[in-house]
Design a protein around this motif. Sequence first.
Motif, PDB file in Angstrom:
ATOM      1  N   ALA A  31       0.854  -1.183   0.000  1.00 36.25           N
ATOM      2  CA  ALA A  31       0.000   0.000   0.000  1.00 36.25           C
ATOM      3  C   ALA A  31       0.892   1.235   0.000  1.00 36.25           C
ATOM      4  O   ALA A  31       2.059   1.189   0.405  1.00 36.25           O
ATOM      5  N   TRP A  32       0.337   2.365  -0.446  1.00 37.05           N
ATOM      6  CA  TRP A  32       1.131   3.569  -0.677  1.00 37.05           C
ATOM      7  C   TRP A  32       0.439   4.788  -0.090  1.00 37.05           C
ATOM      8  O   TRP A  32      -0.788   4.856  -0.046  1.00 37.05           O
ATOM      9  N   ILE A  33       1.228   5.749   0.360  1.00 35.35           N
ATOM     10  CA  ILE A  33       0.697   6.962   0.979  1.00 35.35           C
ATOM     11  C   ILE A  33       1.210   8.167   0.205  1.00 35.35           C
ATOM     12  O   ILE A  33       2.408   8.276  -0.094  1.00 35.35           O
ATOM     13  N   ASP A  34       0.293   9.074  -0.117  1.00 30.29           N
ATOM     14  CA  ASP A  34       0.651  10.330  -0.765  1.00 30.29           C
ATOM     15  C   ASP A  34       1.103  11.305   0.320  1.00 30.29           C
ATOM     16  O   ASP A  34       0.297  11.729   1.158  1.00 30.29           O
ATOM     17  N   TRP A  64       1.762  14.397   0.262  1.00 28.65           N
ATOM     18  CA  TRP A  64       1.187  15.745   0.175  1.00 28.65           C
ATOM     19  C   TRP A  64      -0.195  15.816   0.836  1.00 28.65           C
ATOM     20  O   TRP A  64      -0.563  16.843   1.406  1.00 28.65           O
ATOM     21  N   THR A  65      -0.969  14.732   0.731  1.00 27.61           N
ATOM     22  CA  THR A  65      -2.348  14.756   1.231  1.00 27.61           C
ATOM     23  C   THR A  65      -2.583  13.814   2.406  1.00 27.61           C
ATOM     24  O   THR A  65      -3.587  13.942   3.105  1.00 27.61           O
ATOM     25  N   GLY A  66      -1.692  12.843   2.605  1.00 27.01           N
ATOM     26  CA  GLY A  66      -1.908  11.827   3.619  1.00 27.01           C
ATOM     27  C   GLY A  66      -2.835  10.724   3.178  1.00 27.01           C
ATOM     28  O   GLY A  66      -3.125   9.806   3.952  1.00 27.01           O
ATOM     29  N   GLU A  67      -3.282  10.766   1.942  1.00 27.26           N
ATOM     30  CA  GLU A  67      -4.229   9.763   1.456  1.00 27.26           C
ATOM     31  C   GLU A  67      -3.509   8.458   1.160  1.00 27.26           C
ATOM     32  O   GLU A  67      -2.407   8.437   0.605  1.00 27.26           O
ATOM     33  N   GLY A  68      -4.146   7.349   1.528  1.00 21.39           N
ATOM     34  CA  GLY A  68      -3.586   6.036   1.264  1.00 21.39           C
ATOM     35  C   GLY A  68      -4.170   5.421   0.008  1.00 21.39           C
ATOM     36  O   GLY A  68      -5.317   5.697  -0.372  1.00 21.39           O
ATOM     37  N   HIS A  69      -3.373   4.583  -0.661  1.00 25.57           N
ATOM     38  CA  HIS A  69      -3.802   3.921  -1.897  1.00 25.57           C
ATOM     39  C   HIS A  69      -3.318   2.474  -1.871  1.00 25.57           C
ATOM     40  O   HIS A  69      -2.179   2.199  -1.489  1.00 25.57           O
ATOM     41  N   GLN A  70      -4.178   1.577  -2.305  1.00 25.89           N
ATOM     42  CA  GLN A  70      -3.798   0.180  -2.399  1.00 25.89           C
ATOM     43  C   GLN A  70      -2.991  -0.065  -3.673  1.00 25.89           C
ATOM     44  O   GLN A  70      -3.233   0.555  -4.707  1.00 25.89           O
ATOM     45  N   GLY A  71      -2.019  -0.969  -3.578  1.00 27.87           N
ATOM     46  CA  GLY A  71      -1.222  -1.294  -4.739  1.00 27.87           C
ATOM     47  C   GLY A  71      -1.960  -2.192  -5.709  1.00 27.87           C
ATOM     48  O   GLY A  71      -3.013  -2.746  -5.396  1.00 27.87           O
ATOM     49  N   GLY A  72      -1.407  -2.307  -6.914  1.00 24.67           N
ATOM     50  CA  GLY A  72      -1.979  -3.196  -7.910  1.00 24.67           C
ATOM     51  C   GLY A  72      -3.011  -2.564  -8.800  1.00 24.67           C
ATOM     52  O   GLY A  72      -3.640  -3.257  -9.610  1.00 24.67           O
ATOM     53  N   ALA A  73      -3.208  -1.252  -8.684  1.00 24.32           N
ATOM     54  CA  ALA A  73      -4.219  -0.575  -9.503  1.00 24.32           C
ATOM     55  C   ALA A  73      -3.708   0.809  -9.888  1.00 24.32           C
ATOM     56  O   ALA A  73      -2.871   1.384  -9.190  1.00 24.32           O
ATOM     57  N   PRO A  74      -4.223   1.348 -10.980  1.00 27.47           N
ATOM     58  CA  PRO A  74      -3.831   2.712 -11.353  1.00 27.47           C
ATOM     59  C   PRO A  74      -4.549   3.745 -10.497  1.00 27.47           C
ATOM     60  O   PRO A  74      -5.668   3.516 -10.030  1.00 27.47           O
ATOM     61  N   VAL A  75      -3.878   4.862 -10.272  1.00 26.00           N
ATOM     62  CA  VAL A  75      -4.488   5.960  -9.530  1.00 26.00           C
ATOM     63  C   VAL A  75      -4.072   7.268 -10.204  1.00 26.00           C
ATOM     64  O   VAL A  75      -2.933   7.402 -10.669  1.00 26.00           O
ATOM     65  N   THR A  76      -4.998   8.201 -10.292  1.00 22.32           N
ATOM     66  CA  THR A  76      -4.703   9.508 -10.873  1.00 22.32           C
ATOM     67  C   THR A  76      -4.502  10.501  -9.737  1.00 22.32           C
ATOM     68  O   THR A  76      -5.393  10.699  -8.903  1.00 22.32           O
ATOM     69  N   HIS A 120       4.833  20.649  -7.117  1.00 16.46           N
ATOM     70  CA  HIS A 120       4.554  19.562  -6.177  1.00 16.46           C
ATOM     71  C   HIS A 120       4.869  18.249  -6.865  1.00 16.46           C
ATOM     72  O   HIS A 120       4.009  17.672  -7.534  1.00 16.46           O
ATOM     73  N   PRO A 121       6.096  17.746  -6.749  1.00 13.35           N
ATOM     74  CA  PRO A 121       6.428  16.487  -7.420  1.00 13.35           C
ATOM     75  C   PRO A 121       5.531  15.356  -6.949  1.00 13.35           C
ATOM     76  O   PRO A 121       5.154  15.283  -5.778  1.00 13.35           O
ATOM     77  N   VAL A 122       5.198  14.490  -7.890  1.00 18.92           N
ATOM     78  CA  VAL A 122       4.357  13.342  -7.566  1.00 18.92           C
ATOM     79  C   VAL A 122       5.253  12.209  -7.071  1.00 18.92           C
ATOM     80  O   VAL A 122       6.072  11.679  -7.813  1.00 18.92           O
ATOM     81  N   PHE A 123       5.128  11.901  -5.803  1.00 20.72           N
ATOM     82  CA  PHE A 123       5.831  10.746  -5.258  1.00 20.72           C
ATOM     83  C   PHE A 123       4.999  10.157  -4.139  1.00 20.72           C
ATOM     84  O   PHE A 123       4.201  10.847  -3.506  1.00 20.72           O
ATOM     85  N   LEU A 124       5.146   8.860  -3.944  1.00 25.82           N
ATOM     86  CA  LEU A 124       4.404   8.138  -2.920  1.00 25.82           C
ATOM     87  C   LEU A 124       5.373   7.351  -2.054  1.00 25.82           C
ATOM     88  O   LEU A 124       6.454   6.963  -2.510  1.00 25.82           O
ATOM     89  N   VAL A 125       4.963   7.129  -0.818  1.00 26.49           N
ATOM     90  CA  VAL A 125       5.801   6.422   0.147  1.00 26.49           C
ATOM     91  C   VAL A 125       5.152   5.083   0.460  1.00 26.49           C
ATOM     92  O   VAL A 125       3.941   5.003   0.693  1.00 26.49           O
ATOM     93  N   ARG A 126       5.969   4.048   0.469  1.00 25.44           N
ATOM     94  CA  ARG A 126       5.439   2.728   0.777  1.00 25.44           C
ATOM     95  C   ARG A 126       4.955   2.691   2.220  1.00 25.44           C
ATOM     96  O   ARG A 126       5.649   3.144   3.136  1.00 25.44           O
ATOM     97  N   GLU A 127       3.761   2.172   2.434  1.00 21.74           N
ATOM     98  CA  GLU A 127       3.195   2.084   3.776  1.00 21.74           C
ATOM     99  C   GLU A 127       4.116   1.267   4.675  1.00 21.74           C
ATOM    100  O   GLU A 127       4.627   0.221   4.289  1.00 21.74           O
ATOM    101  N   GLY A 128       4.348   1.782   5.877  1.00 22.03           N
ATOM    102  CA  GLY A 128       5.258   1.145   6.818  1.00 22.03           C
ATOM    103  C   GLY A 128       6.668   1.692   6.755  1.00 22.03           C
ATOM    104  O   GLY A 128       7.509   1.333   7.584  1.00 22.03           O
TER     105      GLY A 128
END
Length: 670
Positions: free
Chosen positions: A537-540, A542-554, A561-569
């Motif tokens: 799972a991944w966390i944005d 900039w917003t604190g929003e979480g996203h599940q892996g394995g799917a596209p997200v816009t 504001h560079p687009v980067f995500l941090v792996r949960e944990g």
Amino acid sequence: RWQVFDGKWKDAFRDRPTQAYDFGWWDGKVRHYLAREADEQVFGLGEVSGDQDRSGRRIRLAPIDALGYSARASGPLYKHIPFSITRRPGTGVCFGLYYDTYADCAFDFGCERDNYHGLYRSFEAGAGDLDLYVIAGADVGAITRRFIWLTGRPALMPAWSLGYSGSTMALADAPDAPGQLLAWLDECRARNIPCPSFHLSSGYSETGGRRYVFHWNREKFSDPARFVAAFAERGVRLIANIKPALLTGHPDYEEAARDGLFIRQAGGAPALAQFWDGLGAWLDFTNAKTRRWWKAKVRQSLLETGIASTWNDNNEFEVWSPSAVTAVGPASASRAVQPLLMMRASHEAQVEHDPDRRPFLVSRSGCAGMQRYAQTWSGDNTTAWETLRYNLKMGLGLALSGVSNSGHDIGGFAGPPPDPELLVRWVETGVFMPRFSIHSWNDDGSVNSPWMHEDAAETVGDLIGLRNRYIPYLHDLSWRYARDFEPIWRPLFYDFPDDPASYEERDDFMLGPSLLVAPVVEPGATERLVRLPASSAWIDPWTGEGHQGGAPVTLPAPLGHPVFLVREGAILPVNLAPARFGDETLDLGFELFPPAKGESAIELFADDGESIVDVTAAKPSIRIEMTCDSSAIRVHSRGLPGLTAAALRLPPGETRRLIIATGGVSPELA
């Protein structure tokens, strides 16, 4: 026929059944032909233009000064690493092939066809013999690590080398260069942009339109030591440009020719070639006498003047004469080893001058093993959106080939100056690369700088501040590169080898195991489609929003504001001190991205960032542990003053980021 063992023996690859070898029988070149499978994916070969998958292409490795190249289509380029990794999807077969040669060479991965031989691929070297290393591994990452181990442990470089490094060619070329260069620093100070180092271009050695390595132009730089001291007083280290060829008008040319320091013709005369604005001769670094001469010049002309580091430039050794020879044989058989020996001599000079501090070097050209000595960059790129996109892939190819302490000339070196949007997007990307430098030689004589567009200057300054925040994370990745042979940045499939989507041609990369960076590489974009790797799972941030892996997200992608995500944990070491010019204060903290349930930990090597260390013997001195469940987030620390343990009664599903400082722990949404 070669097989790999994975519980049982599997066929990996085999020679072509017909005429598999040519040991120079027909034209002096050596060749090796393999049978080719239709489903092969091929990665590596170092610095190569185009997509990451090299299958179906013909690629030539012959170091050349490729000014203004197309990052999508040009070749050959600056470096020479004849190492490839082949993967066959769905078969469990993965293998690396390293052809150990320093001669110009070419690979064909299915571009050529011949009715008499079936599907095949080939390797061709212009001289020498055929030395082939076959490297087995479960996946691309395992093979990359073994190749780095084989070709040499990466250098652990000083922490300051990870900061923003100023650079531009025009300022050092100017008649009033010292004044302009110091004025550039004053602008950095006025805008509070941290800049721990600056690349001093070859203009300091330019006299009468010619560049004479190691010779300061005393009309422009009347007192080099005083000039260098003025930078040091502002907290900025100078990295001086040096070149391995002497023009025929160079003050030391006749003496060097008499002492036999050059690559030469068979009769003994220097092998003259075009170099910059005239004819010159290339120094022969296979000659021990040349290496001693070079080291003495580096010390006397630069290091004893206060210069901190060497910028080994224009070192492609373009000696095309078939009769040219070196101290060890034909020059055609050893062109690519010359830059390696050059940077090694520079490295030794710096170590001998200051044996207690980690040396820092930069080299444009190089071969397998250059990671032992130098950081590198992708040469004289062109200002274009296409360059931004394909330089990324070029850097990832280098990383898979052992060289991941790298970056690019942000904003573009040749061509027009970048417009504000392109500059900002390039900086957004560059802040996540090991080498972070804005450098240019624009066609109109303008200078790329953080403030070149006033309406974007504050945004660029903020991005440099973001880079400053993540330097401890980059420094930790540098340790892991040197100790464990883990590339600092790498393609997604390095970390997610079992996710088929991670092998698709995209414009994303991983910075270490925890950050997924998704650069914006198209003009006018306001959002970015990211296909998140499965199994995590991944966390944005900039917003604190979480996203599940394995799917596209816009994701939203506003400029700056560079687009980067941090792996949960993940637990990321960061610098909590504000970014300031001339201030290298480190206030070590940690960003924690807790899952709803689970545990994770990180171990760090606490060091001063400059002293020589034995990375194979060093032990981690800081450990942070995080345990999460439905009732609390518990944080334990070892080796971090001011914090031993904490239990926060926070809703884990809502708390997406925690900041640990020496004063304690606080929840913080980005």
